[in-house]
Design a protein around this motif. Structure first.
Motif, mmCIF file in Angstrom:
data_model
loop_
_atom_site.group_PDB
_atom_site.id
_atom_site.type_symbol
_atom_site.label_atom_id
_atom_site.label_comp_id
_atom_site.label_asym_id
_atom_site.label_seq_id
_atom_site.Cartn_x
_atom_site.Cartn_y
_atom_site.Cartn_z
ATOM 1 N N SER A 44 31.948 40.560 52.070
ATOM 2 C CA SER A 44 31.117 41.256 51.227
ATOM 3 C C SER A 44 31.339 40.442 49.883
ATOM 4 C CB SER A 44 31.563 42.707 50.898
ATOM 5 O OG SER A 44 32.712 43.150 50.395
ATOM 6 N N ALA A 45 32.256 39.505 49.610
ATOM 7 C CA ALA A 45 32.304 38.622 48.524
ATOM 8 C C ALA A 45 32.769 39.459 47.350
ATOM 9 C CB ALA A 45 31.110 37.844 48.110
ATOM 10 N N GLY A 46 33.563 40.393 47.668
ATOM 11 C CA GLY A 46 34.161 41.172 46.590
ATOM 12 C C GLY A 46 33.523 42.666 46.173
ATOM 13 N N VAL A 47 32.133 42.666 46.755
ATOM 14 C CA VAL A 47 31.296 43.860 46.244
ATOM 15 C C VAL A 47 31.824 44.896 47.046
ATOM 16 C CG1 VAL A 47 29.077 44.739 46.117
ATOM 17 C CG2 VAL A 47 29.635 42.275 45.788
ATOM 18 N N VAL A 48 32.463 45.904 46.743
ATOM 19 C CA VAL A 48 33.294 47.000 47.334
ATOM 20 C C VAL A 48 32.357 48.306 47.174
ATOM 21 C CG1 VAL A 48 35.453 48.160 47.568
ATOM 22 C CG2 VAL A 48 35.480 45.810 46.948
ATOM 23 N N SER A 108 44.083 45.780 42.973
ATOM 24 C CA SER A 108 44.701 45.858 41.550
ATOM 25 C C SER A 108 43.647 45.110 40.809
ATOM 26 C CB SER A 108 46.005 45.102 41.577
ATOM 27 O OG SER A 108 45.799 43.673 41.725
ATOM 28 N N GLN A 109 42.411 44.301 41.482
ATOM 29 C CA GLN A 109 41.432 43.545 40.731
ATOM 30 C C GLN A 109 40.035 44.423 40.413
ATOM 31 O OE1 GLN A 109 41.280 39.553 41.712
ATOM 32 N NE2 GLN A 109 42.928 39.834 43.074
ATOM 33 N N ILE A 162 49.542 41.056 40.695
ATOM 34 C CA ILE A 162 49.624 42.437 40.652
ATOM 35 C C ILE A 162 50.257 43.045 39.527
ATOM 36 C CG2 ILE A 162 50.815 44.777 41.970
ATOM 37 C CD1 ILE A 162 50.440 42.876 44.484
ATOM 38 N N MET A 163 51.593 42.344 39.204
ATOM 39 C CA MET A 163 52.285 42.678 37.991
ATOM 40 C C MET A 163 51.758 42.406 36.745
ATOM 41 S SD MET A 163 56.309 41.568 38.989
ATOM 42 C CE MET A 163 56.251 40.027 39.619
ATOM 43 N N LEU A 164 50.805 41.599 36.648
ATOM 44 C CA LEU A 164 50.268 41.522 35.396
ATOM 45 C C LEU A 164 49.074 42.377 35.087
ATOM 46 C CD1 LEU A 164 49.577 37.634 35.219
ATOM 47 C CD2 LEU A 164 51.331 39.043 33.894
ATOM 48 N N ASN A 165 48.392 42.789 36.134
ATOM 49 C CA ASN A 165 47.317 43.806 36.167
ATOM 50 C C ASN A 165 48.026 45.087 35.585
ATOM 51 O OD1 ASN A 165 45.200 42.294 36.560
ATOM 52 N ND2 ASN A 165 45.462 42.023 38.783
#
Length: 898
Positions: A44-48, A108-109, A162-165
Motif C-alpha cells: 500500500s506504499a505506506g498508506v495505512v 514509529s513513522q 526508532i530511537m530518534l522518533n
C-alpha cells in the motif's frame, strides 16, 4: 482497502481472544499476524488504513521490550550483546526479533499518538540499554571467508530511527530516567571513545544529540544528581591528552550539546560544567586542533565553536558596562540603536575561550572560525560589539598580533574591522590608531597592505574620515612613505628592480596612492597639506606606471582645485615629454584634462600653459600612424588605439574652446585650425598629394550620414583608409557643433594591478577589428558620467546655431581634396560630394551663416576649394556654389566676394 479491512477484522479477533490465551499462544498469534501486516504495508506504499494502529503499536512494542529483556537477563555484558545481535538480525524473513523490530520501525513513522503508545511500552529504556551495549562492547564477527564483517546496517538503521522518533519527545526522554543507562552512555562517550565500536560512534552521537534537544526539567535534575557532566568533563580531560584531536572533538561535542541545549530549561548543567573547568577543557581541546588536515574533524570542531558561541549569550543578568563614545562619529550613528534586549552577550567566560584561542593559535582554519564566530555574535545584536570591546577588548587586542596570523586570517580580520564602520556606523578610534601604527611599522608588508585597504574602504564611505585620518597623522605618514618610494623610482628609472617593484610592495604603493587620493577628494584642506609637504614633484613621478596612474591623476586633479596652472603645467608637460610608444599614458592624461576642463575657470590656465600647442604636437607626432598597412613603431598598435588618441585630442581641444571666447579667438588668430588640418591630413589615411583629381560622373550619391551607416553598420566592404577618414570627419562635425567633448565612442579601459595595457599590446591584428569598440554617434555617456558643461542658459542661446566653431568647418574643407585614394576614384569623389553636401546643411540657419562670415575664415575656405568652385564640370561645383550663395545672403565684405 479490502486487504486492510481483512487485517482489521483479524486483529479484532486477536483482541477478543487474547485475554483468554496463555502468554505463549498470545505471542504466537501476534507473531503470525505481523508478516501479513508488513506485506500489506509494502503493497500500500505506506498508506495505512488500520483503525487499531495505536493498540497494535502498543502490543508489538511491549513484546519487543519483553524479548529484549529476556535476551539480556542475567548475562554478562559481552554475552548479552551477542544475544541481542543474534535476536535482532535478519536470518530468515520470519525471524521473530527481526519481525518485531521492523514492525515497530514502521509504526514509529506514522503519527504522534502511535509514538506515545510505543513510548509507553517501556521500549525507550530497553533500546537505550541495547545502544549502550552496542557502543561500549565492540563485537567482531568473522564471516565464512575469514574477514571481519560489519554489523547488519539495516538492523542498525531501524534501531536508530526508532530511537530518534521516540527520544525527540520529552515523554520519551523521561522514560529513560527509570534506568541508569542514559548517564552511563554519556559518560562512556567521554571515557571510552577510543575503545568503543567504530560502527556505532556516529549513530550513538545522533541519538544523544536528539535526546539533548528534548531535555526536560526532570532529565536535567537526573543528570545533575548523578554528576554526569562533572564525570564526563573529568574523563574528557584525560582523553584530550591521548586521543587524536578530531576524536576528542567528536566526543566533547556530545557532552557540550547537553550543556548548551539544557540552558533554556535550567542552568544547572552549565553551572556544573563551569564549576569543573569546562571552559579550560574546551580551550585545551580546540588548541589541539591546530594543524588538522583540511576537512579532518571539521564538522565537530565547527560544532564545538558554534555551541561555545551560543554559550556567550547564556547568563542570568545583562552585562552592565559603560564606555566613552569618542568623537567625531558618523552623522547617522546613534548609540541608542545599540541598546537591545535581544541575544546579547552575558557570559564573558565563554567568550574568553574564543578570544584566547585566537591569541594563542596561528592555525588558519581555527583563527578563521573564531573571527566568523565574533561576526555572528555582532550580527545577533548591535550592542554586542560594545559589550565586548568595553570589557575584553578582543578586536583591540587582536590588532596587536594580527601580523603573525596567516594571510587569509588577516584579510578576514580587517573585513571584520571594516564592518564596524559599514554595518554599525561606528568609528572605533582606538582600534584605528592601532591599525595606523601597524601600517607605520610595516612589519609584514602584506598585512600592511590589507590594513590600508580596510582604511581605504572606510574613507570612501564618508568624507569624515578625511578629517580623522589627517588629524591622526595618517595622511602625513603616507606622504612621507610615498616621497621615499618616489625617490627610489626616480633613481631606478629605466632599470628593473624586481625585489622592490613587484608583488606586494608594488601593490602597497598603489594602495597608498589610492588612499591619498581618497583623502584629498573633496577636501581642499588635505590637498593644501599635500602641497605644503612639497609632494607635488614626487606625486607626478608615479604617472609613468600604469598601475599607479589612476590614483595619481586623481590626486593631481584635486590639486587643480587650488591651482589650475600647476595642474595644467604638470599634465601638459607629461604629454609633451611622453614618447611615441606611450599611447596609454597619453590617453589617460587627455581624459584627465577633459575632466578638469569641465570647469570654465580652468580654460585660461590651459591656454597659458600652451595646452593647444601641446595637443597639436601630439597630432603632428602621429604622422603616418593610420597608414594601411601600418609601418614603423605604429605596427605595435591597433588602429583603434590610434584613432582613440585622435578622438580624445580633438575632444580636449573642443572642451577648452567651449563657451570660452578668449580661447576661441586665440586658437583662430594663432592659425591653429590650419595647423590642425595639416596634422590630421598627415595621419596616413588622407591623400598626401592634396590636389583635386579629374572629376568623374557620379552615378550614386549618398549623404554623409549614409556613409557612416554603410561604413560601420552594414556588410558593404569599405577600405580601412576610408573608414578612418569618415571617423575623423565625424569627429570634426561634432567639433563644429561644439558637442564633441560630450561624445563617447570608445569603451573605458580600467587596467588593474599587474595587468598590461591592452591598448599598448593590441598588435596589428586589431586593425582588422576596427571600431567594434565604438559606440554610435549620439549614444552619449550616461548622465552620471559627466557634469553639465557651462551655464544651461548659455547653452539655450546656442541651440539654434548649428555652427559653434567655424574653424572646424575650415578644417573639413581643407581635408576635402585629401579624401582620395588611387584605385578608389569613384568612391573618393562620392565621399567628397557627401561632405560638401553636409557642409551645405550646416549653413542652413541664418545664425550659422552669420557665425561663419564673422569668423573671417571665408577666404581660407574659398581658397581651399577654388579648383572645384571655378570649374563648372567638377561634380562639387554645384554644391559648393550653393554653399556660397547662402553665405552671400549675409553682409559680406566686398573683398571676400572678389
Amino acid at each position: 482497502t479490502l486487504q486492510w479491512e481483512t487485517l482489521g477484522k483479524q486483529f479484532v479477533e486477536y483482541e477478543q481472544v487474547a485475554p483468554f490465551l496463555i502468554p505463549e499462544d498470545q505471542q504466537k498469534r501476534l507473531l503470525d499476524f505481523l508478516p501479513l501486516f508488513l506485506k500489506a504495508w509494502e503493497q500500500s506504499a505506506g498508506v495505512v488504513v488500520f483503525p487499531s494502529i495505536q493498540l497494535l503499536a502498543s502490543e508489538v512494542s511491549k513484546l519487543l521490550t519483553k524479548e529484549i529483556k529476556r535476551n539480556l537477563n542475567g548475562k554478562p555484558a559481552e554475552e548479552a550483546r551477542l544475544a541481542l545481535e543474534q535476536f535482532l538480525q535478519r536470518k530468515v524473513e520470519a525471524e521473530d526479533g527481526y519481525l518485531l523490530l521492523k514492525s515497530v520501525y514502521l509504526l514509529s513513522q506514522t503519527d504522534l499518538r502511535t509514538i506515545w503508545n510505543i513510548i509507553g511500552s517501556g521500549l525507550p529504556a530497553a533500546l537505550m540499554q541495547c545502544l549502550y551495549l552496542f557502543f561500549t562492547f565492540p563485537l567482531k564477527r568473522t564471516s565464512d571467508d575469514g574477514e571481519t564483517s560489519e554489523d547488519d546496517t539495516q538492523t542498525q538503521e531501524m534501531l536508530v530511527e526508532i530511537m530518534l522518533n521516540m527520544y525527540k519527545e520529552g515523554q520519551g526522554v523521561e522514560e529513560l530516567l527509570a534506568a541508569d543507562k542514559l548517564q552511563s552512555l554519556i559518560i562512556a562517550t567521554a571515557s571510552l571513545w577510543d575503545q568503543c565500536s567504530q560502527s556505532w560512534k556516529v549513530p550513538t552521537g545522533r541519538v544523544l544529540r536528539t535526546i539533548s534537544k528534548a531535555q526536560t526539567k526532570n532529565s536535567i535534575m537526573y543528570l545533575q544528581a548523578v554528576d554526569c557532566i562533572k564525570i564526563a568533563v573529568q574523563n574528557l580531560f584525560k582523553l584530550a591528552d591521548t586521543l587524536p584531536a578530531s576524536d576528542v572533538c567528536e566526543a566533547a561535542s556530545i557532552v557540550l550539546c547537553f550543556v548548551k541545549d539544557s540552558y533554556p530549561v535550567s542552568s544547572a548543567l552549565l553551572t556544573e560544567f563551569e564549576s569543573n573547568d569546562g571552559y579550560q577543557l574546551l580551550l585545551k581541546i580546540l588548541l589541539r586542533c591546530e594543524g588538522l588536515q583540511q576537512n579532518e574533524g571539521d564538522l565537530y570542531l565547527d560544532e564545538i565553536v558554534d555551541m561555545l558561541t551560543c554559550l556567550t549569550t547564556c547568563g542570568k543578568t545583562e552585562l552592565k558596562v559603560s564606555g566613552n563614545i569618542v568623537h567625531p562619529q558618523l552623522p547617522h550613528f546613534d548609540f541608542e540603536w545599540t541598546r537591545s534586549s535581544g541575544m546579547t552577550v552575558k557570559n564573558l567566560q565563554a567568550f574568553q575561550v574564543l578570544q584566547s584561542i585566537f591569541q594563542k593559535s596561528n592555525d588558519q582554519h581555527l583563527c578563521g572560525r573564531i573571527l566568523a564566530a565574533i561576526g555572528t555574535i555582532w550580527a545577533w545584536d548591535r550592542a554586542n560589539f560594545f559589550l565586548l570591546e568595553w570589557t575584553l577588548q578582543p578586536i583591540n587586542q587582536f590588532t596587536d598580533i594580527i601580523h603573525f596570523k596567516p594571510y587569509p586570517v588577516q584579510v578576514q580580520f580587517f573585513r571584520l574591522v571594516e564592518s564596524i564602520v559599514l554595518d554599525l556606523s561606528y568609528v572605533p578610534h582606538e582600534i584605528l590608531k592601532k591599525v595606523q601604527y601597524l601600517i607605520k611599522e610595516n612589519t609584514v608588508p602584506f598585512c600592511t597592505l590589507t590594513a590600508l585597504q580596510c582604511l581605504l574602504s572606510m574613507t570612501q564611505k564618508d568624507p569624515l574620515f578625511s578629517d580623522i585620518f589627517r588629524d591622526s597623522g595618517l595622511l602625513g605618514l603616507l606622504l612621507a612613505l610615498l616621497r621615499k618610494q618616489a625617490k627610489i623610482l626616480r633613481k631606478s628609472a629605466g632599470t628593473h628592480l624586481p625585489s622592490l617593484e613587484e608583488g606586494t610592495e608594488k601593490e602597497l604603493n598603489a594602495v597608498m596612492l589610492k588612499m591619498v587620493a581618497a583623502l584629498t577628494v573633496r577636501s581642499v584642506r588635505n590637498t593644501v597639506v599635500l602641497k605644503d609637504y612639497g609632494m607635488v614633484p614626487y606625486i607626478k613621478i608615479f604617472l609613468d606606471d600604469e598601475c599607479y596612474r589612476s590614483a595619481t591623476l586623481s590626486i593631481l586633479e584635486q590639486l587643480s582645485v587650488i591651482n589650475y596652472e600647476e595642474y595644467m603645467s604638470i599634465i601638459i608637460g607629461a604629454l609633451c615629454s611622453s614618447t611615441q610608444g606611450e599611447l596609454s599614458l597619453k590617453l589617460d592624461l587627455l581624459k584627465s584634462l577633459l575632466r578638469i576642463l569641465e570647469s570654465l575657470k580652468s580654460h585660461s590656465a590651459f591656454r597659458t600653459c600652451s595646452g593647444f600647442n601641446a595637443l597639436l604636437s601630439l597630432l603632428s607626432d602621429m604622422e603616418g600612424a593610420l597608414q594601411d598597412p601600418p609601418s614603423g613603431l605604429w605596427t605595435a598598435f591597433g588602429q583603434n588605439c590610434i584613432l582613440e588618441l585622435v578622438f580624445y585630442t580633438l575632444q580636449v581641444i573642443t572642451a577648452a574652446l567651449h563657451l570660452d571666447p578668449v580661447n576661441s579667438n586665440f586658437f583662430q588668430r594663432s592659425g591653429l585650425f590650419e595647423k590642425m588640418a595639416e596634422d590630421l591630413g598627415s595621419l596616413g589615411c588622407f591623400w598626401t598629394q592634396g590636389e583635386w583629381q579629374i572629376p568623374l560622373s557620379l552615378e550614386k550619391k549618398r549623404t554623409f550620414a549614409e556613409f557612416l551607416d554603410a561604413a560601420f553598420c552594414s556588410s558593404e566592404p569599405f577600405p580601412m583608409w576610408l573608414k578612418n577618414c569618415i571617423w575623423i570627419l565625424n569627429f570634426l562635425d561634432h567639433m563644429v557643433k561644439g558637442t564633441l567633448h560630450q561624445e563617447s565612442y570608445f569603451k573605458e579601459r580600467k587596467p588593474e594591478m599587474g595587468e598590461a595595457s591592452r591598448g599598448d599590446q593590441e598588435g596589428p591584428q586589431a586593425q582588422e577589428e576596427h571600431p567594434v569598440a565604438f559606440k554610435r554617434s549620439g549614444n552619449k555617456l550616461p548622465a552620471s558620467a559627466y557634469r553639465l558643461w557651462g551655464n544651461p542658459e548659455e547653452n539655450l542661446e546656442m541651440r539654434d546655431c548649428t555652427i559653434v566653431h567655424p574653424g572646424a568647418v575650415c578644417v573639413m574643407v581643407r581635408l576635402l581634396p585629401k579624401l582620395y585614394k588611387e584605385g578608389h576614384a569613384q568612391l573618393s569623389q562620392e565621399v567628397q560630394y557627401a561632405v560638401v553636401d553636409h557642409i551645405q546643411s550646416l549653413v542652413k540657419s541664418e545664425k550659422s551663416r552669420q557665425v561663419l562670415c564673422e569668423s573671417g575664415l571665408l577666404s581660407t575656405i574659398i581658397t581651399s576649394c577654388q579648383d572645384a568652385f571655378c570649374s563648372e564640370s567638377h561634380p562639387l561645383h554645384l554644391p559648393l556654389t550653393r554653399v556660397f550663395e547662402k553665405l552671400a545672403s549675409q553682409a559680406i565684405e566686398p573683398h571676400v566676394l572678389r
